[in-house]
Design a protein around this motif. Structure first.
Motif, PDB file in Angstrom:
ATOM      1  N   GLY A 109      -8.657  26.940  -6.434  1.00 51.37           N
ATOM      2  CA  GLY A 109      -7.903  26.978  -7.723  1.00 51.37           C
ATOM      3  C   GLY A 109      -6.947  26.220  -7.716  1.00 51.37           C
ATOM      4  O   GLY A 109      -6.001  26.273  -8.883  1.00 51.37           O
ATOM      5  N   GLU A 110      -6.453  25.491  -6.754  1.00 47.59           N
ATOM      6  CA  GLU A 110      -5.110  24.789  -7.052  1.00 47.59           C
ATOM      7  C   GLU A 110      -5.011  23.592  -7.894  1.00 47.59           C
ATOM      8  O   GLU A 110      -6.011  22.843  -8.035  1.00 47.59           O
ATOM      9  CB  GLU A 110      -4.682  24.417  -5.485  1.00 47.59           C
ATOM     10  N   ILE A 111      -4.075  23.375  -8.713  1.00 50.54           N
ATOM     11  CA  ILE A 111      -3.958  22.264  -9.455  1.00 50.54           C
ATOM     12  C   ILE A 111      -2.898  21.306  -8.872  1.00 50.54           C
ATOM     13  O   ILE A 111      -2.072  21.747  -8.144  1.00 50.54           O
ATOM     14  CB  ILE A 111      -3.708  22.611 -11.053  1.00 50.54           C
ATOM     15  N   ALA A 112      -2.974  19.920  -9.349  1.00 51.46           N
ATOM     16  CA  ALA A 112      -2.122  19.078  -8.971  1.00 51.46           C
ATOM     17  C   ALA A 112      -0.697  19.439  -8.977  1.00 51.46           C
ATOM     18  O   ALA A 112       0.298  19.112  -8.096  1.00 51.46           O
ATOM     19  CB  ALA A 112      -2.391  17.740  -9.654  1.00 51.46           C
ATOM     20  N   ASP A 154       0.511  11.292  -9.901  1.00 48.60           N
ATOM     21  CA  ASP A 154       1.177   9.907  -9.411  1.00 48.60           C
ATOM     22  C   ASP A 154       2.509  10.234  -8.843  1.00 48.60           C
ATOM     23  O   ASP A 154       2.812   9.591  -7.816  1.00 48.60           O
ATOM     24  CB  ASP A 154       1.653   9.187 -10.797  1.00 48.60           C
ATOM     25  N   GLU A 155       3.230  11.175  -9.024  1.00 50.56           N
ATOM     26  CA  GLU A 155       4.618  11.640  -8.474  1.00 50.56           C
ATOM     27  C   GLU A 155       4.355  11.930  -6.935  1.00 50.56           C
ATOM     28  O   GLU A 155       5.007  11.327  -6.001  1.00 50.56           O
ATOM     29  CB  GLU A 155       5.165  12.592  -9.252  1.00 50.56           C
ATOM     30  N   SER A 156       3.173  12.555  -6.704  1.00 50.19           N
ATOM     31  CA  SER A 156       2.922  13.150  -5.175  1.00 50.19           C
ATOM     32  C   SER A 156       2.554  12.050  -4.575  1.00 50.19           C
ATOM     33  O   SER A 156       2.717  11.792  -3.578  1.00 50.19           O
ATOM     34  CB  SER A 156       1.949  14.258  -5.392  1.00 50.19           C
ATOM     35  N   VAL A 157       1.763  11.137  -5.103  1.00 51.98           N
ATOM     36  CA  VAL A 157       0.809  10.046  -4.401  1.00 51.98           C
ATOM     37  C   VAL A 157       2.303   8.983  -3.930  1.00 51.98           C
ATOM     38  O   VAL A 157       2.249   8.563  -2.875  1.00 51.98           O
ATOM     39  CB  VAL A 157       0.052   9.323  -5.049  1.00 51.98           C
ATOM     40  N   ALA A 158       3.019   8.834  -4.860  1.00 49.48           N
ATOM     41  CA  ALA A 158       4.178   7.945  -4.597  1.00 49.48           C
ATOM     42  C   ALA A 158       5.247   8.323  -3.587  1.00 49.48           C
ATOM     43  O   ALA A 158       5.920   7.770  -2.842  1.00 49.48           O
ATOM     44  CB  ALA A 158       5.111   7.634  -5.982  1.00 49.48           C
ATOM     45  N   TRP A 159       5.299   9.739  -3.671  1.00 50.23           N
ATOM     46  CA  TRP A 159       6.060  10.597  -2.589  1.00 50.23           C
ATOM     47  C   TRP A 159       5.490  10.060  -1.213  1.00 50.23           C
ATOM     48  O   TRP A 159       6.229   9.876  -0.295  1.00 50.23           O
ATOM     49  CB  TRP A 159       6.464  12.035  -3.011  1.00 50.23           C
ATOM     50  N   LEU A 160       4.215  10.458  -0.928  1.00 48.53           N
ATOM     51  CA  LEU A 160       3.394  10.295   0.088  1.00 48.53           C
ATOM     52  C   LEU A 160       3.724   8.848   0.617  1.00 48.53           C
ATOM     53  O   LEU A 160       4.070   8.519   1.854  1.00 48.53           O
ATOM     54  CB  LEU A 160       2.208  10.643  -0.035  1.00 48.53           C
ATOM     55  N   LYS A 161       3.309   7.818  -0.180  1.00 50.95           N
ATOM     56  CA  LYS A 161       3.531   6.467  -0.001  1.00 50.95           C
ATOM     57  C   LYS A 161       5.171   6.382   0.465  1.00 50.95           C
ATOM     58  O   LYS A 161       5.123   5.356   1.537  1.00 50.95           O
ATOM     59  CB  LYS A 161       3.179   5.437  -0.952  1.00 50.95           C
ATOM     60  N   ILE A 165       3.065   7.313   4.445  1.00 50.35           N
ATOM     61  CA  ILE A 165       1.780   7.969   4.790  1.00 50.35           C
ATOM     62  C   ILE A 165       0.816   7.466   3.880  1.00 50.35           C
ATOM     63  O   ILE A 165       0.847   7.248   2.654  1.00 50.35           O
ATOM     64  CB  ILE A 165       1.934   9.508   4.470  1.00 50.35           C
ATOM     65  N   ASP A 166      -0.497   6.978   4.019  1.00 46.89           N
ATOM     66  CA  ASP A 166      -1.544   6.503   3.408  1.00 46.89           C
ATOM     67  C   ASP A 166      -2.325   7.564   2.642  1.00 46.89           C
ATOM     68  O   ASP A 166      -2.121   8.717   2.989  1.00 46.89           O
ATOM     69  CB  ASP A 166      -2.630   5.734   4.059  1.00 46.89           C
ATOM     70  N   VAL A 194      -4.488   6.728 -11.536  1.00 46.28           N
ATOM     71  CA  VAL A 194      -3.466   6.809 -10.620  1.00 46.28           C
ATOM     72  C   VAL A 194      -3.778   5.737  -9.377  1.00 46.28           C
ATOM     73  O   VAL A 194      -2.839   5.290  -8.904  1.00 46.28           O
ATOM     74  CB  VAL A 194      -3.402   8.387  -9.964  1.00 46.28           C
ATOM     75  N   ALA A 195      -5.217   6.158  -8.950  1.00 40.77           N
ATOM     76  CA  ALA A 195      -5.439   5.355  -7.596  1.00 40.77           C
ATOM     77  C   ALA A 195      -5.280   3.673  -7.776  1.00 40.77           C
ATOM     78  O   ALA A 195      -4.615   3.110  -6.944  1.00 40.77           O
ATOM     79  CB  ALA A 195      -6.844   5.523  -7.371  1.00 40.77           C
ATOM     80  N   THR A 196      -5.579   3.207  -9.016  1.00 43.09           N
ATOM     81  CA  THR A 196      -5.416   1.929  -9.545  1.00 43.09           C
ATOM     82  C   THR A 196      -3.817   1.395  -9.401  1.00 43.09           C
ATOM     83  O   THR A 196      -3.319   0.574  -8.797  1.00 43.09           O
ATOM     84  CB  THR A 196      -6.052   1.726 -10.610  1.00 43.09           C
TER      85      THR A 196
END
Length: 299
Positions: A109-112, A154-161, A165-166, A194-196
């Motif tokens: 049930g987790e959301i982004a 988008d914010e979470s992916v940018a933070w990981l990068k 972290i890939d 977001v992936a693009t």
């Protein structure tokens, strides 16, 4: 005379040996691309989009270890618990000399938007080279606003990068009941956008499952269990699809360049050659004394 199937098996082993080369440490610039099993085969255009995985590539070059944090989905006992095992097996089959370590953390049930803070603590705990994130299904079911969803992702992916972290994204599940649902499809499109935008690989799970459901006579029942979850076959297909996406992305990622000495510094000599001590500084020979009045030559 050997039966035909034995010759096929021997031929397959020879081809495998030729492609693998001499046994030894894995070379990160020669990552083979695995072939999905017959039940899981999907045209590449409907299966994935690849992008650079620089951190994972560096981990293979330096340590021959790939540490993966798999998030999303469910970590509850049952068929879903077999996903990380299947993914690890698929990756180690593709990279037999690499130690693949997968830490699966799922939360039903987790959301982004709620995952950002938990991701930070998980990353600190696991220290992964790569995060594989199943995302969007619960957001779509909960009718999360697609724009807000995309911004949070988008914010979470940018933070990981930004932390070296890939990321590989896995978009939502498919069923016939949501195939024409406009809001659900906006979430699927949001993951793709977001992936693009962030330049990360994407596993097109929605399109892949739609293809498999349409191809198989048993349809969705053959790949989905109860309560909108994949059954064992569906999980195996997803693991194979994720492994294929990672392998294809690694194969297209250039090897990291060796570190260069900072400007103004002299690079250390090779380990095989001992460093030479600096040459002694020899003062210049003394010149003639300065001429004073009484010592001047007659003119």
């Amino acid at each position: 005379m050997r039966p035909a199937r034995d010759w096929l098996r021997v031929g397959g082993l020879l081809l495998a040996g030729l492609s693998a080369g001499t046994p030894g440490p894995a070379m990160a610039d020669d990552v083979p691309t695995p072939t999905p099993s017959l039940e899981c085969r999907v045209p590449g255009s409907q299966l994935y989009s690849v992008a650079s995985l620089a951190a994972a590539k560096a981990a293979l070059e330096e340590r021959h270890i790939l540490r993966i944090l798999a998030v999303g989905g469910s970590s509850a006992p049952g068929a879903s618990a077999s996903y990380p095992v299947k993914l690890e097996a698929a990756l180690e089959q593709a990279m037999p000399h690499v130690d693949v370590i997968i830490d699966h953390r799922g939360l039903p049930g987790e959301i982004a938007s709620g995952a950002a803070e938990r991701l930070r603590s998980l990353v600190a705990d696991v220290e992964p080279d790569l995060v594989v994130w199943q995302v969007g299904t619960h957001d779509a079911i909960a009718r999360v606003d697609p724009t807000a969803f995309a911004e949070a992702l988008d914010e979470s992916v940018a933070w990981l990068k930004s932390h070296g972290i890939d990321v590989v994204l896995v978009d939502p599940l498919y069923t016939a009941s949501v195939a024409t649902d406009a809001d659900y499809n906006r979430i699927v499109d949001g993951v793709r956008d977001v992936a693009t935008r962030e330049g990360v690989p994407l596993v097109r799970r929605f399109e892949a499952l739609r293809y498999l459901a349409g191809r198989n006579e048993k349809g969705e029942v053959h790949i989905l269990g109860r309560q909108f979850r994949l059954n064992d076959l569906g999980l195996r297909c997803m693991a194979e699809h994720v492994a294929l996406t990672i392998s294809a992305s690694l194969a297209r990622t250039p090897a990291p360049e060796p570190a260069k000495a900072p400007a103004g510094e002299v690079a250390s000599p090779p380990a095989s050659e001992p460093a030479k001590p600096p040459a002694a500084v020899v003062p210049p020979p003394p010149g003639p004394p300065d001429l004073t009045g009484p010592q001047r030559a007659p003119g």
